[in-house]
Write a protein that holds these residues in place. Structure first.
Motif, PDB file in Angstrom:
ATOM      1  N   ASP A  30       0.795  -1.228   0.000  1.00 55.59           N
ATOM      2  CA  ASP A  30       0.000   0.000   0.000  1.00 55.59           C
ATOM      3  C   ASP A  30       0.827   1.278   0.000  1.00 55.59           C
ATOM      4  N   GLU A  32       2.677   2.831  -2.325  1.00 53.98           N
ATOM      5  CA  GLU A  32       2.494   3.718  -3.480  1.00 53.98           C
ATOM      6  C   GLU A  32       1.120   4.385  -3.478  1.00 53.98           C
ATOM      7  N   PRO A  33       0.022   3.636  -3.220  1.00 51.99           N
ATOM      8  CA  PRO A  33      -1.273   4.317  -3.103  1.00 51.99           C
ATOM      9  C   PRO A  33      -1.295   5.342  -1.960  1.00 51.99           C
ATOM     10  N   ARG A  35       1.260   7.076  -0.827  1.00 51.06           N
ATOM     11  CA  ARG A  35       2.013   8.242  -1.295  1.00 51.06           C
ATOM     12  C   ARG A  35       1.175   9.082  -2.249  1.00 51.06           C
ATOM     13  N   ALA A  36       0.441   8.433  -3.135  1.00 49.40           N
ATOM     14  CA  ALA A  36      -0.408   9.163  -4.082  1.00 49.40           C
ATOM     15  C   ALA A  36      -1.477   9.964  -3.338  1.00 49.40           C
ATOM     16  N   GLU A  37      -2.057   9.388  -2.304  1.00 50.33           N
ATOM     17  CA  GLU A  37      -3.068  10.108  -1.521  1.00 50.33           C
ATOM     18  C   GLU A  37      -2.463  11.293  -0.778  1.00 50.33           C
ATOM     19  N   VAL A  39       0.202  12.993  -1.655  1.00 50.75           N
ATOM     20  CA  VAL A  39       0.530  14.010  -2.655  1.00 50.75           C
ATOM     21  C   VAL A  39      -0.739  14.740  -3.103  1.00 50.75           C
ATOM     22  N   ALA A  40      -1.837  14.020  -3.291  1.00 48.36           N
ATOM     23  CA  ALA A  40      -3.099  14.671  -3.676  1.00 48.36           C
ATOM     24  C   ALA A  40      -3.549  15.657  -2.592  1.00 48.36           C
ATOM     25  N   GLN A  43      -1.263  18.670  -2.758  1.00 48.82           N
ATOM     26  CA  GLN A  43      -1.620  19.517  -3.896  1.00 48.82           C
ATOM     27  C   GLN A  43      -2.833  20.385  -3.571  1.00 48.82           C
ATOM     28  N   LEU A  70       7.358  13.210  -6.943  1.00 52.12           N
ATOM     29  CA  LEU A  70       5.895  13.211  -6.980  1.00 52.12           C
ATOM     30  C   LEU A  70       5.284  14.574  -6.652  1.00 52.12           C
ATOM     31  N   ALA A  71       5.999  15.381  -5.898  1.00 52.97           N
ATOM     32  CA  ALA A  71       5.465  16.671  -5.449  1.00 52.97           C
ATOM     33  C   ALA A  71       6.499  17.777  -5.627  1.00 52.97           C
TER      34      ALA A  71
END
Length: 87
Positions: A30, A32-33, A35-37, A39-40, A43, A70-71
């Protein structure tokens, strides 16, 4: 010794510090998901420069590198910590 009292959540501040998922052994598949959350969220807080300054805190060099990629809008601070919760 004086007692350190952190400022209130609503107090004026210069930046938002966000813990970047860094410990793969805790996140397993989990990371990578997660990290994506993060970063979102970062943002949304940054809002293309119209929002707040964002500082992502990464626990190790690999995580700091990932956070930077990513950011690119955020500052990245390499500082060991236990998990993503910061206060």
């Amino acid at each position: 010794m004086a007692k350190l009292i952190p400022p209130a959540e609503w107090a004026h501040h210069k930046a938002v510090w966000i813990g970047f998922p860094s410990h793969a052994e805790l996140w397993l598949d989990d990371i990578e998901p997660a990290r994506a959350e993060v970063v979102a969220f970062a943002q949304a807080v940054h809002a293309d420069g119209a929002g707040e300054k964002v500082i992502l805190v990464a626990a190790d060099a690999d995580a700091a590198d990932a956070a930077s990629k990513l950011a690119p809008f955020a500052d990245v601070l390499l500082e060991p910590f236990g998990d993503i919760w910061l206060r």
